[in-house]
Design a protein around this motif. Structure first.
Motif, mmCIF file in Angstrom:
data_model
loop_
_atom_site.group_PDB
_atom_site.id
_atom_site.type_symbol
_atom_site.label_atom_id
_atom_site.label_comp_id
_atom_site.label_asym_id
_atom_site.label_seq_id
_atom_site.Cartn_x
_atom_site.Cartn_y
_atom_site.Cartn_z
ATOM 1 N N MET A 8 58.173 -26.466 106.837
ATOM 2 C CA MET A 8 57.940 -26.784 108.244
ATOM 3 C C MET A 8 58.470 -28.173 108.596
ATOM 4 N N ALA A 9 58.315 -29.114 107.679
ATOM 5 C CA ALA A 9 58.823 -30.466 107.936
ATOM 6 C C ALA A 9 60.346 -30.465 108.031
ATOM 7 N N MET A 10 61.005 -29.753 107.128
ATOM 8 C CA MET A 10 62.471 -29.704 107.152
ATOM 9 C C MET A 10 62.965 -28.989 108.404
ATOM 10 N N ASP A 11 62.272 -27.927 108.816
ATOM 11 C CA ASP A 11 62.668 -27.211 110.026
ATOM 12 C C ASP A 11 62.495 -28.084 111.267
ATOM 13 N N ALA A 12 61.415 -28.876 111.305
ATOM 14 C CA ALA A 12 61.194 -29.757 112.445
ATOM 15 C C ALA A 12 62.328 -30.761 112.588
ATOM 16 N N VAL A 13 62.794 -31.283 111.458
ATOM 17 C CA VAL A 13 63.907 -32.229 111.492
ATOM 18 C C VAL A 13 65.176 -31.543 111.982
ATOM 19 N N THR A 16 66.558 -38.703 112.318
ATOM 20 C CA THR A 16 65.659 -37.783 113.023
ATOM 21 C C THR A 16 64.305 -37.716 112.334
ATOM 22 N N ALA A 17 64.310 -37.662 110.998
ATOM 23 C CA ALA A 17 63.049 -37.608 110.256
ATOM 24 C C ALA A 17 62.202 -38.851 110.518
ATOM 25 N N LEU A 18 62.838 -40.018 110.630
ATOM 26 C CA LEU A 18 62.100 -41.249 110.888
ATOM 27 C C LEU A 18 61.568 -41.299 112.316
ATOM 28 N N LEU A 25 57.036 -39.322 118.049
ATOM 29 C CA LEU A 25 57.176 -38.513 119.254
ATOM 30 C C LEU A 25 55.873 -37.796 119.551
ATOM 31 N N SER A 26 55.510 -37.739 120.802
ATOM 32 C CA SER A 26 54.293 -37.030 121.194
ATOM 33 C C SER A 26 54.587 -35.545 121.331
ATOM 34 N N ARG A 27 53.572 -34.756 121.086
ATOM 35 C CA ARG A 27 53.679 -33.302 121.300
ATOM 36 C C ARG A 27 53.306 -33.003 122.743
ATOM 37 N N ARG A 28 54.120 -32.166 123.372
ATOM 38 C CA ARG A 28 53.930 -31.883 124.786
ATOM 39 C C ARG A 28 53.792 -30.391 124.995
ATOM 40 N N THR A 29 53.213 -30.024 126.123
ATOM 41 C CA THR A 29 53.020 -28.609 126.431
ATOM 42 C C THR A 29 54.049 -28.093 127.425
ATOM 43 N N THR A 30 54.978 -28.952 127.832
ATOM 44 C CA THR A 30 56.023 -28.509 128.750
ATOM 45 C C THR A 30 56.994 -27.600 128.023
ATOM 46 N N GLY A 31 57.784 -26.868 128.805
ATOM 47 C CA GLY A 31 58.701 -25.919 128.204
ATOM 48 C C GLY A 31 59.908 -26.564 127.556
ATOM 49 N N ARG A 32 60.196 -27.824 127.869
ATOM 50 C CA ARG A 32 61.388 -28.473 127.322
ATOM 51 C C ARG A 32 61.008 -29.432 126.202
ATOM 52 N N SER A 33 61.966 -29.714 125.348
ATOM 53 C CA SER A 33 61.757 -30.692 124.287
ATOM 54 C C SER A 33 61.692 -32.082 124.887
ATOM 55 N N GLU A 34 61.024 -32.967 124.180
ATOM 56 C CA GLU A 34 60.992 -34.353 124.627
ATOM 57 C C GLU A 34 62.397 -34.947 124.491
ATOM 58 N N GLU A 35 62.831 -35.587 125.547
ATOM 59 C CA GLU A 35 64.181 -36.138 125.549
ATOM 60 C C GLU A 35 64.262 -37.389 124.665
ATOM 61 N N SER A 36 65.444 -37.614 124.098
ATOM 62 C CA SER A 36 65.681 -38.869 123.393
ATOM 63 C C SER A 36 67.176 -39.104 123.356
ATOM 64 N N PRO A 37 67.593 -40.349 123.238
ATOM 65 C CA PRO A 37 69.034 -40.600 123.107
ATOM 66 C C PRO A 37 69.524 -40.065 121.769
ATOM 67 N N ARG A 38 70.800 -39.777 121.719
ATOM 68 C CA ARG A 38 71.366 -39.240 120.474
ATOM 69 C C ARG A 38 71.393 -40.300 119.405
#
Length: 408
Positions: free
Chosen positions: A327-332, A388-390, A395-408
Motif C-alpha cells: 500500500m505504501a509503494m502504491d501510494a507513492v 514523492t515518498a518524502l 499531505l492531508s487526506r481529503r474527501t473531495t473527488g480530486r487529488s490534492e494539488e502540488s507542484p511537480r
C-alpha cells in the motif's frame, strides 16, 4: 437444498450464520467459500433491473488450476507490453498464467455449487439498509414484488459499492471501454495477451494504453484504458477504439459483437472493513482493489479464504487484502503519476523491461519478498519517487473527488 430466487418475506425466527449482500465477484466468492466451510449463508442479489450490473470481464494471474477453472473462458501463457515507440517486452511468467473469467459464467458456476449445498440459499431482493441488531445484524430489503424483507445474520458481509471514496491524498480513475471484435482475417495470436500497449495518443494528464486479449485467431477483447482524473464520454471512447483498431493494430474489417465499459477508482484511501460489531465490507468496498492497477479478482479470493478461516477459528475478521508495504509503494506511485513527476508509459514499460515479469506479477499480487520489492524500487525513477515518498506524510487526506494539488 438451497433456495434460489425470491423467498417468503416472513423470515421471522431465522438467523443465518452469515448474510452476504451483493452477487458480484466478492459476494459470490465469499458465499462459496463459507458454504464449503459448512457455514449457513444467505446470499442477497439484486433482482433483474438497473441495480443488476451488465456482463463484466475479470482477469487475474494464477499458477496451476484454480477452483473456478470451469468459469475461465481463456488464458494466456505469454504476456506483452509495448512502449510508445513500439518497443516490445514479451515474457512467459511461468508458472503464472493470465486468465479471463466472464461474470455470467462465474455466477452460474457458483450458483450451481450453492444450490447443491444444504447450508446456502440465494435470494433476489434489493438491499436498502444494513444495521447492527442484538446478537448480530439485519439487512432490510424489498423483494421483486415490492414486499419488505428483513434478514438476520450473526454476521453481515456487504459488498455493495461505497457511495463516496474515503479521505485520500490521491484519487485517479482507471476508466475504459472494450470491444469484443471479430475480424475478417486471422490477425491475433491466441497465446499472447497485450497487457499495456502505449502506442496510443496520451492525454494531457495521466496515461492511456490499449489492452488486447485474443480469444481466437479472429476474435479478441480490445480495450482503450486511461488512468486520469475524469472519465470520457462514450463517443470519445469509441473514437479512441476506432483509432487503436484501425491505425495502430491495423485489424482490417471487423465486427463489434459487444462492448463493456467501466470506471475503477485508484486511490490511497483507506476503506473501512468493519462498519459495526457484526457488519463488514468486502471486495472493492473493503479495499480489495489494488490501488496501482485496479485488479481485484485475486484479492477477493484471498480475502474470502481468510474470512472463512477466521470464522472457523471462532473469530469474525476481514483482513486487509494487501500488506502495508504494498500500500505504501502504491501510494507513492499514484502520487508520482498524478503530479506528472514520472512519465507513465515510460515507467511501466521500463518496469517490465528491467524486472522479470513473474516477479512484477507476484509483487502486484502482494506475493513478493521485501528484498524483491527493494530491487523493484531501484528500477524505478528513484529521484522522483523518493521526493514523492518524502512528501506524502505531510499531505492531508481529503474527501473531495480530486487529488490534492502540488507542484511537480
Amino acid at each position: 437444498m438451497a433456495q434460489v430466487g425470491p423467498s417468503d418475506p416472513d423470515d421471522d425466527g431465522r438467523v443465518d450464520e452469515a448474510v452476504v449482500v451483493g452477487g458480484g465477484a466478492a459476494g459470490l466468492c465469499l458465499a462459496h467459500r463459507l458454504t464449503g466451510a459448512g457455514v449457513g449463508v444467505t446470499l442477497v442479489e439484486a433482482p433483474d433491473g438497473p441495480l443488476r450490473p451488465a456482463e463484466r470481464t475479470w482477469c487475474f494471474w494464477e499458477a496451476g488450476t484454480g477452483e473456478f477453472e470451469e468459469a475461465v473462458v481463456a488464458n494466456w501463457r505469454r504476456l506483452r507490453v509495448r512502449g510508445p515507440d513500439g518497443h516490445v517486452v514479451e515474457s512467459d511468467p511461468a508458472p503464472l498464467r493470465y486468465r479471463m473469467v466472464r461474470s455470467g459464467a462465474f455466477e452460474r458456476l457458483v450458483h450451481s455449487r450453492l444450490e447443491a449445498s444444504p447450508t446456502a440459499r440465494v435470494l433476489r431482493a434489493t438491499a436498502h439498509e444494513v444495521r447492527d441488531a442484538p446478537d448480530g445484524a439485519q439487512v432490510h430489503c424489498t423483494t421483486p414484488d415490492g414486499r419488505p424483507l428483513a434478514l438476520r445474520g450473526r454476521y453481515v458481509f456487504d459488498s455493495r459499492p461505497v457511495r463516496a471514496t474515503p479521505p485520500h491524498r490521491t484519487l485517479l480513475l482507471q476508466h475504459f471501454r472494450g470491444w469484443f471484435v471479430r475480424t475478417s482475417a486471422p490477425v491475433f495470436d491466441p497465446e499472447v495477451a497485450d497487457l499495456m500497449d502505449f502506442r496510443v495518443p496520451q492525454p494531457r494528464h495521466g496515461l492511456a494504453f490499449g489492452y488486447v486479449l485474443p480469444l481466437a485467431p479472429d476474435r479478441a477483447l480490445v480495450e482503450y484504458t486511461e488512468f486520469s482524473r475524469s472519465p470520457l464520454t462514450t463517443p470519445a471512447y469509441e473514437s479512441a477504439l476506432r483509432h487503436y483498431t484501425t491505425k495502430v493494430l491495423r485489424l482490417g474489417p471487423l465486427t463489434v459483437e459487444s462492448a463493456e465499459q467501466g470506471v475503477i477508482p485508484m486511490t490511497d484511501a483507506v476503506f473501512p472493513r468493519r462498519t459495526g460489531p457484526a457488519v463488514f465490507r468486502i471486495g472493492a468496498a473493503g479495499g480489495a482493489t489494488r490501488p496501482a492497477t485496479g485488479y481485484t479478482f485475486a484479492a477477493v479470493q484471498r480475502q474470502s479464504r481468510a474470512i472463512a478461516a477466521a470464522l472457523d477459528r471462532g473469530r469474525a475478521i476481514v483482513p486487509p487484502p494487501y500488506g502495508r508495504r504494498a500500500m505504501a509503494m502504491d501510494a507513492v506511485l499514484l502520487r508520482a503519476l498524478d503530479t506528472g513527476r514520472v512519465d507513465g508509459p515510460r515507467f511501466f514499460t521500463d518496469l517490465f523491461r528491467r524486472v522479470p515479469m513473474d516477479r512484477v506479477l507476484r509483487f502486484l499480487d502482494d506475493g513478493s519478498t521485501p528484498w524483491e520489492e527493494f530491487g523493484i524500487g531501484l528500477r524505478t525513477p528513484v529521484g522522483p519517487m523518493l521526493r514523492t515518498a518524502l512528501e506524502l506524510p505531510f499531505l492531508s487526506r481529503r474527501t473531495t473527488g480530486r487529488s490534492e494539488e502540488s507542484p511537480r
